[in-house]
Design a protein around this motif. Sequence first.
Motif, short mmCIF file in Angstrom:
data_model
loop_
_atom_site.label_atom_id
_atom_site.label_comp_id
_atom_site.label_asym_id
_atom_site.label_seq_id
_atom_site.Cartn_x
_atom_site.Cartn_y
_atom_site.Cartn_z
N GLY A 134 0.85 -1.18 0.00
CA GLY A 134 0.00 0.00 0.00
C GLY A 134 0.88 1.22 0.00
N TYR A 135 0.29 2.38 0.18
CA TYR A 135 1.11 3.58 0.24
C TYR A 135 0.57 4.57 1.26
CZ TYR A 135 -2.31 5.65 -2.96
OH TYR A 135 -3.48 6.10 -3.54
N MET A 136 1.46 5.49 1.64
CA MET A 136 1.16 6.50 2.65
C MET A 136 1.34 7.87 2.01
SD MET A 136 3.44 7.08 6.08
CE MET A 136 3.14 8.45 7.20
N GLN A 137 0.48 8.80 2.35
CA GLN A 137 0.61 10.17 1.85
C GLN A 137 0.43 11.13 3.02
OE1 GLN A 137 -2.59 10.19 -1.08
NE2 GLN A 137 -1.07 10.36 -2.72
N TRP A 138 0.91 12.35 2.85
CA TRP A 138 0.60 13.38 3.84
C TRP A 138 0.47 14.71 3.14
CZ3 TRP A 138 3.84 17.56 4.47
CH2 TRP A 138 5.15 17.41 3.98
N ARG A 139 -0.30 15.62 3.78
CA ARG A 139 -0.37 16.99 3.26
C ARG A 139 -0.65 17.94 4.41
NH1 ARG A 139 -5.70 18.79 2.41
NH2 ARG A 139 -7.24 17.13 2.64
N GLY B 240 -1.07 24.96 12.10
CA GLY B 240 -2.01 24.17 11.30
C GLY B 240 -1.85 22.69 11.60
N ALA B 241 -2.32 21.89 10.68
CA ALA B 241 -2.30 20.44 10.91
C ALA B 241 -1.67 19.71 9.72
CB ALA B 241 -3.72 19.93 11.14
N ILE B 242 -1.26 18.50 9.98
CA ILE B 242 -0.77 17.60 8.94
C ILE B 242 -1.77 16.44 8.86
CG2 ILE B 242 1.11 16.06 8.21
CD1 ILE B 242 2.93 17.70 10.17
N LEU B 243 -2.20 16.13 7.67
CA LEU B 243 -3.12 15.01 7.48
C LEU B 243 -2.38 13.87 6.78
CD1 LEU B 243 -5.90 13.73 7.57
CD2 LEU B 243 -6.53 15.02 5.51
N VAL B 244 -2.27 12.77 7.49
CA VAL B 244 -1.58 11.58 6.96
C VAL B 244 -2.65 10.62 6.48
CG1 VAL B 244 -0.04 9.70 7.58
CG2 VAL B 244 0.18 11.89 8.72
N SER B 245 -2.44 9.99 5.34
CA SER B 245 -3.42 8.98 4.91
C SER B 245 -2.72 7.71 4.44
CB SER B 245 -4.32 9.53 3.81
OG SER B 245 -3.57 9.85 2.67
N TYR B 246 -3.39 6.60 4.66
CA TYR B 246 -2.87 5.28 4.32
C TYR B 246 -3.83 4.59 3.37
CZ TYR B 246 -0.08 6.13 8.49
OH TYR B 246 0.77 6.67 9.41
N HIS B 247 -3.25 4.01 2.32
CA HIS B 247 -4.05 3.37 1.28
C HIS B 247 -3.62 1.91 1.18
CE1 HIS B 247 -5.20 7.44 -0.30
NE2 HIS B 247 -4.14 7.72 0.44
N ILE B 248 -4.51 1.02 1.57
CA ILE B 248 -4.21 -0.41 1.48
C ILE B 248 -5.44 -1.11 0.90
CG2 ILE B 248 -3.72 -2.51 2.81
CD1 ILE B 248 -2.08 -0.79 4.68
N SER B 249 -5.22 -2.01 -0.04
CA SER B 249 -6.32 -2.73 -0.69
C SER B 249 -6.36 -4.16 -0.19
CB SER B 249 -6.10 -2.76 -2.21
OG SER B 249 -5.95 -1.45 -2.68
N LEU C 99 -1.92 15.26 12.73
CA LEU C 99 -0.80 15.69 13.58
C LEU C 99 -0.77 17.21 13.58
CD1 LEU C 99 2.04 13.40 12.16
CD2 LEU C 99 0.97 13.19 14.43
N PRO C 100 -0.34 17.82 14.70
CA PRO C 100 -0.13 19.27 14.66
C PRO C 100 1.12 19.58 13.82
CG PRO C 100 0.59 18.36 16.77
CD PRO C 100 -0.02 17.23 16.00
N ASP C 101 1.06 20.66 13.07
CA ASP C 101 2.19 21.03 12.21
C ASP C 101 3.20 21.87 13.00
OD1 ASP C 101 3.86 21.46 10.08
OD2 ASP C 101 2.64 23.06 9.21
N CYS C 102 3.67 21.31 14.12
CA CYS C 102 4.72 21.95 14.93
C CYS C 102 5.97 21.07 14.81
CB CYS C 102 4.26 22.06 16.39
SG CYS C 102 3.84 20.45 17.11
N ASP C 103 7.06 21.50 15.45
CA ASP C 103 8.31 20.73 15.32
C ASP C 103 8.13 19.27 15.73
OD1 ASP C 103 9.61 22.89 14.37
OD2 ASP C 103 10.63 23.40 16.25
N LYS C 104 7.47 19.07 16.88
CA LYS C 104 7.33 17.71 17.38
C LYS C 104 6.41 16.89 16.47
CE LYS C 104 7.06 15.77 22.02
NZ LYS C 104 6.73 16.19 23.41
N GLY C 105 5.36 17.54 15.97
CA GLY C 105 4.44 16.86 15.05
C GLY C 105 5.15 16.44 13.77
N ARG C 106 6.04 17.30 13.28
CA ARG C 106 6.78 16.96 12.05
C ARG C 106 7.76 15.82 12.31
NH1 ARG C 106 8.24 23.05 10.13
NH2 ARG C 106 6.10 23.80 10.41
N LYS C 107 8.34 15.80 13.51
CA LYS C 107 9.24 14.70 13.85
C LYS C 107 8.45 13.38 13.88
CE LYS C 107 11.06 13.81 18.09
NZ LYS C 107 11.75 14.26 19.31
#
Length: 230
Positions: free
Chosen positions: A95-100, A114-123, A149-157
């Motif tokens: 599958g694959y993972m995306q974020w924006r 702001g926020a980070i939205l992570v998504s996972y695609h598995i069939s 995730l919060p778009d702060c330093d820790k969230g990006r880590k």
Amino acid sequence: GKTRGVESLEKYMHGVDTDLDKNDCSICCEKLSEASSYGEGKAEAHAVVELNRCGHQFHKLCLLEMYHSIHKGGGLQCPSCKTIYGEKTGNCPPGYMQWRLVQDLTLPGYEGCGAILVSYHISPGIQGPDHPSPGHSFTARGFPRQGYLPDCDKGRKVLKLLMEAFQRRLMFTIATSHTTGEANTVTWNEIHHKTEPYGNHSGHGYPDPQYLDNVLMELAAHGVTEDCLR
Ligand code: APR
Ligand code: ZN
Ligand code: ZN
């Protein structure tokens, strides 16, 4: 193959032969001075090993049996203290993972960013040799699945470490879902995501001041730490 797996494990342990009557093997619950429950008729039934870093002792055959029966690739994990030897990989199906970035979304507790939205695609598909029922089909419900995730330093880590965990096939596994009771289905694998941005109806949303620290610990329990990012 099996043989190669065993050879590569040997470097994480050494044989011991003193004071064996003092402790039990926590895998088979027999005394270390007795034969391994998995050793019937085998020359190595009495062999006892100690893991190099954590020092926990087991029948060698018990440890190898455990490795092969729950083996999901990569490293060996001490069943007593969870210390990881080598790099642990999972059995997440393809599958694959995306974020924006979602700049205009504010997560409760993280008002400054702001926020980070992570998504996972598995069939859905057919289970492989490292899955519970090789050759049988598996389902994949609710995909794409999302995490915030919060778009702060820790969230990006955390984002970087989630990407590493996904690459190591640790994010999902094939199991019986606790939520739905369905067997042979893709389930989250002990790395929690905030699947709701706010409201927190499911208990998997914000606010949760402990979340980033908790998920960092869950990642570390799988051997995914900041060291991996170097
Ligand atoms: N959001 C995030 N994590 C969850 C959720 C949820 N709504 N429900 C359960 N989990 C966590 C659990 O805390 C556990 O650690 O997923 C792990 C595995 O639980 P299962 O119920 O076996 O997993 P699964 O069937 O994959 O997921 C349950 O999560 O994202 C949703 O759509 C998914 O409704 C499903 C739910
Ligand atoms: Zn044993
Ligand atoms: Zn240990």
